[in-house]
Design a protein around this motif. Structure first.
Motif, PDB file in Angstrom:
ATOM      1  N   MET A   1       0.846  -1.192   0.000  1.00 16.43           N
ATOM      2  CA  MET A   1       0.000   0.000   0.000  1.00 16.43           C
ATOM      3  C   MET A   1       0.877   1.236   0.000  1.00 16.43           C
ATOM      4  N   SER A   2       0.587   2.154  -0.920  1.00 12.89           N
ATOM      5  CA  SER A   2       1.364   3.386  -1.007  1.00 12.89           C
ATOM      6  C   SER A   2       0.448   4.593  -0.834  1.00 12.89           C
ATOM      7  N   PHE A   3       0.894   5.540  -0.016  1.00  7.18           N
ATOM      8  CA  PHE A   3       0.160   6.784   0.173  1.00  7.18           C
ATOM      9  C   PHE A   3       0.704   7.897  -0.724  1.00  7.18           C
ATOM     10  N   ARG A   4       1.725   7.615  -1.501  1.00  9.73           N
ATOM     11  CA  ARG A   4       2.353   8.649  -2.322  1.00  9.73           C
ATOM     12  C   ARG A   4       1.334   9.247  -3.293  1.00  9.73           C
ATOM     13  N   ASP A   5       1.273  10.575  -3.278  1.00  8.82           N
ATOM     14  CA  ASP A   5       0.377  11.349  -4.154  1.00  8.82           C
ATOM     15  C   ASP A   5      -1.104  11.119  -3.863  1.00  8.82           C
ATOM     16  N   LYS A   6      -1.422  10.437  -2.771  1.00  6.08           N
ATOM     17  CA  LYS A   6      -2.811  10.281  -2.355  1.00  6.08           C
ATOM     18  C   LYS A   6      -3.191  11.426  -1.420  1.00  6.08           C
ATOM     19  N   THR A   7      -4.476  11.711  -1.352  1.00  4.79           N
ATOM     20  CA  THR A   7      -4.966  12.772  -0.478  1.00  4.79           C
ATOM     21  C   THR A   7      -5.561  12.162   0.782  1.00  4.79           C
ATOM     22  N   VAL A   8      -5.035  12.564   1.936  1.00  3.43           N
ATOM     23  CA  VAL A   8      -5.464  12.016   3.225  1.00  3.43           C
ATOM     24  C   VAL A   8      -6.059  13.136   4.068  1.00  3.43           C
ATOM     25  N   LEU A   9      -7.265  12.940   4.537  1.00  2.27           N
ATOM     26  CA  LEU A   9      -7.919  13.874   5.457  1.00  2.27           C
ATOM     27  C   LEU A   9      -7.726  13.373   6.876  1.00  2.27           C
ATOM     28  N   ILE A  10      -7.189  14.230   7.746  1.00  2.00           N
ATOM     29  CA  ILE A  10      -6.940  13.869   9.146  1.00  2.00           C
ATOM     30  C   ILE A  10      -7.685  14.840  10.051  1.00  2.00           C
ATOM     31  N   THR A  11      -8.564  14.324  10.892  1.00  2.00           N
ATOM     32  CA  THR A  11      -9.246  15.173  11.868  1.00  2.00           C
ATOM     33  C   THR A  11      -8.468  15.154  13.183  1.00  2.00           C
ATOM     34  N   GLY A  12      -8.615  16.216  13.956  1.00  2.00           N
ATOM     35  CA  GLY A  12      -7.867  16.307  15.213  1.00  2.00           C
ATOM     36  C   GLY A  12      -6.377  16.291  14.966  1.00  2.00           C
TER      37      GLY A  12
ATOM     38  N   SER B   1     -10.579  15.506  -3.775  1.00  2.00           N
ATOM     39  CA  SER B   1     -11.322  14.373  -3.251  1.00  2.00           C
ATOM     40  C   SER B   1     -10.432  13.650  -2.252  1.00  2.00           C
ATOM     41  N   VAL B   2     -11.042  12.948  -1.331  1.00  5.58           N
ATOM     42  CA  VAL B   2     -10.321  12.301  -0.244  1.00  5.58           C
ATOM     43  C   VAL B   2     -10.128  10.820  -0.554  1.00  5.58           C
ATOM     44  N   ASP B   3      -8.862  10.385  -0.617  1.00  3.16           N
ATOM     45  CA  ASP B   3      -8.552   8.972  -0.846  1.00  3.16           C
ATOM     46  C   ASP B   3      -8.562   8.175   0.453  1.00  3.16           C
ATOM     47  N   TYR B   4      -8.057   8.795   1.518  1.00  2.00           N
ATOM     48  CA  TYR B   4      -8.015   8.141   2.828  1.00  2.00           C
ATOM     49  C   TYR B   4      -8.499   9.116   3.891  1.00  2.00           C
ATOM     50  N   LEU B   5      -9.262   8.595   4.841  1.00  2.00           N
ATOM     51  CA  LEU B   5      -9.791   9.392   5.950  1.00  2.00           C
ATOM     52  C   LEU B   5      -9.269   8.815   7.260  1.00  2.00           C
ATOM     53  N   ILE B   6      -8.736   9.689   8.102  1.00  2.00           N
ATOM     54  CA  ILE B   6      -8.323   9.274   9.446  1.00  2.00           C
ATOM     55  C   ILE B   6      -9.172  10.034  10.455  1.00  2.00           C
TER      56      ILE B   6
ATOM     57  N   LYS C   1     -15.459   4.009  -2.681  1.00  3.06           N
ATOM     58  CA  LYS C   1     -16.107   2.850  -3.282  1.00  3.06           C
ATOM     59  C   LYS C   1     -16.175   2.993  -4.800  1.00  3.06           C
ATOM     60  N   ALA C   2     -16.442   4.196  -5.269  1.00  3.09           N
ATOM     61  CA  ALA C   2     -16.500   4.430  -6.714  1.00  3.09           C
ATOM     62  C   ALA C   2     -15.143   4.196  -7.368  1.00  3.09           C
ATOM     63  N   GLN C   3     -14.062   4.556  -6.643  1.00  5.57           N
ATOM     64  CA  GLN C   3     -12.705   4.362  -7.161  1.00  5.57           C
ATOM     65  C   GLN C   3     -12.178   2.957  -6.881  1.00  5.57           C
ATOM     66  N   ASN C   4     -12.911   2.220  -6.036  1.00  9.84           N
ATOM     67  CA  ASN C   4     -12.462   0.907  -5.561  1.00  9.84           C
ATOM     68  C   ASN C   4     -11.043   0.985  -5.017  1.00  9.84           C
ATOM     69  N   ALA C   5     -10.808   2.002  -4.198  1.00  4.14           N
ATOM     70  CA  ALA C   5      -9.486   2.227  -3.604  1.00  4.14           C
ATOM     71  C   ALA C   5      -9.634   3.161  -2.415  1.00  4.14           C
ATOM     72  N   GLY C   6      -8.647   3.108  -1.519  1.00  3.87           N
ATOM     73  CA  GLY C   6      -8.633   4.014  -0.370  1.00  3.87           C
ATOM     74  C   GLY C   6      -9.078   3.321   0.900  1.00  3.87           C
ATOM     75  N   GLY C   7      -9.421   4.126   1.884  1.00  4.28           N
ATOM     76  CA  GLY C   7      -9.852   3.532   3.136  1.00  4.28           C
ATOM     77  C   GLY C   7      -9.946   4.512   4.281  1.00  4.28           C
TER      78      GLY C   7
ATOM     79  N   SER D   1     -13.896  -5.604  -1.839  1.00  2.83           N
ATOM     80  CA  SER D   1     -13.414  -4.415  -2.548  1.00  2.83           C
ATOM     81  C   SER D   1     -11.977  -4.128  -2.141  1.00  2.83           C
ATOM     82  N   ASN D   2     -11.412  -3.101  -2.762  1.00  3.58           N
ATOM     83  CA  ASN D   2     -10.067  -2.635  -2.401  1.00  3.58           C
ATOM     84  C   ASN D   2     -10.114  -1.462  -1.430  1.00  3.58           C
ATOM     85  N   VAL D   3     -11.295  -1.195  -0.883  1.00  6.06           N
ATOM     86  CA  VAL D   3     -11.450  -0.163   0.150  1.00  6.06           C
ATOM     87  C   VAL D   3     -11.369  -0.850   1.504  1.00  6.06           C
ATOM     88  N   HIS D   4     -10.597  -0.284   2.418  1.00  5.98           N
ATOM     89  CA  HIS D   4     -10.365  -0.951   3.698  1.00  5.98           C
ATOM     90  C   HIS D   4     -10.648  -0.014   4.865  1.00  5.98           C
TER      91      HIS D   4
END
Length: 266
Positions: free
Chosen positions: A1-12, A84-89, A131-137, A177-180
């Motif tokens: 799994m690579s986070f490179r060039d992905k967009t991650v939203l982090i709360t707190g 758009s958000v690829d990963y949410l924390i 889910k639409a991208q079948n990727a992320g998590g 899916s590839n969403v986790h």
């Protein structure tokens, strides 16, 4: 799994575990959207990360997730940036160490709003794109307290039990899916959380946030549906499987009663 060039939203993201997620993901080449109430701390973090990592960008969205429609505001703000958000924390949350009736009920209402409602709504609005991208998590920050009742942290413990159950349920819906989705279950950690919770940490072994986050990212890459931070915390989580529920309640109550009541001046 690579986070490179992905967009991650982090709360707190202004301190503690949330801030450490930002630091470690920036090193992995992730672009970040960081949100919390503390605009100054977010701006300082963003400037530091972008100065250290020229290949990423960091967007700051100051926001109080306790405010009405705050999730909708966050979502529309991100949309207005054409992002758009690829990963949410989902890291934002708080607790209180006290006897249940020693705290005003408005505090518990805020706790449930942040720890449960905001986390659930954020998952709800950002999951469809994944889910639409079948990727992320999604990584939802739960607690070692998710595994047993927490006398003297009754509402907090119950809210984190929800987070664990909710996260595992979503992971089940996404198995094909590839969403986790994963629940992160740390124990006592070096952060502002303990201070804000009015906890007596004099006899606690606080785990560095850096270790909590590195372990979480490693587990997420292995598609674990939950991870407990640290070997001792893992062993503690097994107590309810070994002894009766009543015995578990007595053990946890004895762990916190003296320090909590002493802190309250009872």
């Amino acid at each position: 799994m690579s986070f490179r060039d992905k967009t991650v939203l982090i709360t707190g993201a202004s301190s503690g575990i949330g801030r450490e997620f930002a630091v470690q993901l920036a090193k992995q080449g992730a672009n970040l959207i960081i949100t919390a109430r503390s605009e100054g701390e977010l701006e300082s973090l963003a400037a530091s990360l972008q100065a250290s990592h020229s290949n990423i960008w960091v967007k700051v969205v100051p926001l109080d997730l306790l405010q009405a429609d705050s999730v909708k505001t966050l979502y529309s703000t991100i949309e207005s940036m054409n992002l758009s958000v690829d990963y949410l924390i989902n890291n934002a949350g708080f607790g209180k160490f006290c006897e249940f009736t020693a705290e005003g009920f408005d505090t518990y209402q805020k706790m449930l709003t942040l720890n449960i409602n905001a986390l659930s709504e954020l998952s709800y609005v950002f999951l469809p794109h994944m889910k639409a991208q079948n990727a992320g998590g999604i990584i939802n920050v739960a607690s070692i307290g998710s595994f047993q009742p927490l006398p003297y942290q009754a509402v907090y413990g119950a809210s984190k039990a929800y987070v664990l159950s909710f996260s595992e349920a979503l992971s089940g819906e996404l198995l094909d899916s590839n969403v986790h989705v994963m629940a992160l279950c740390p124990g006592t950690t070096e952060s502002n959380f303990m201070t804000n919770a009015n906890a007596d940490t004099s006899k606690m072994n606080l785990m560095p946030a850096s270790e909590v986050v590195s372990g979480a990212l490693s587990a997420f890459a292995k598609r674990r549906h939950y991870v407990i931070s640290g070997r001792i915390n893992y062993l503690v989580s097994l107590v309810p499987r070994i002894v009766t529920r009543l015995k578990t309640i007595k053990i946890v109550a004895s762990m916190f009663k003296e320090s909590v009541l002493k802190k309250q001046g009872a």
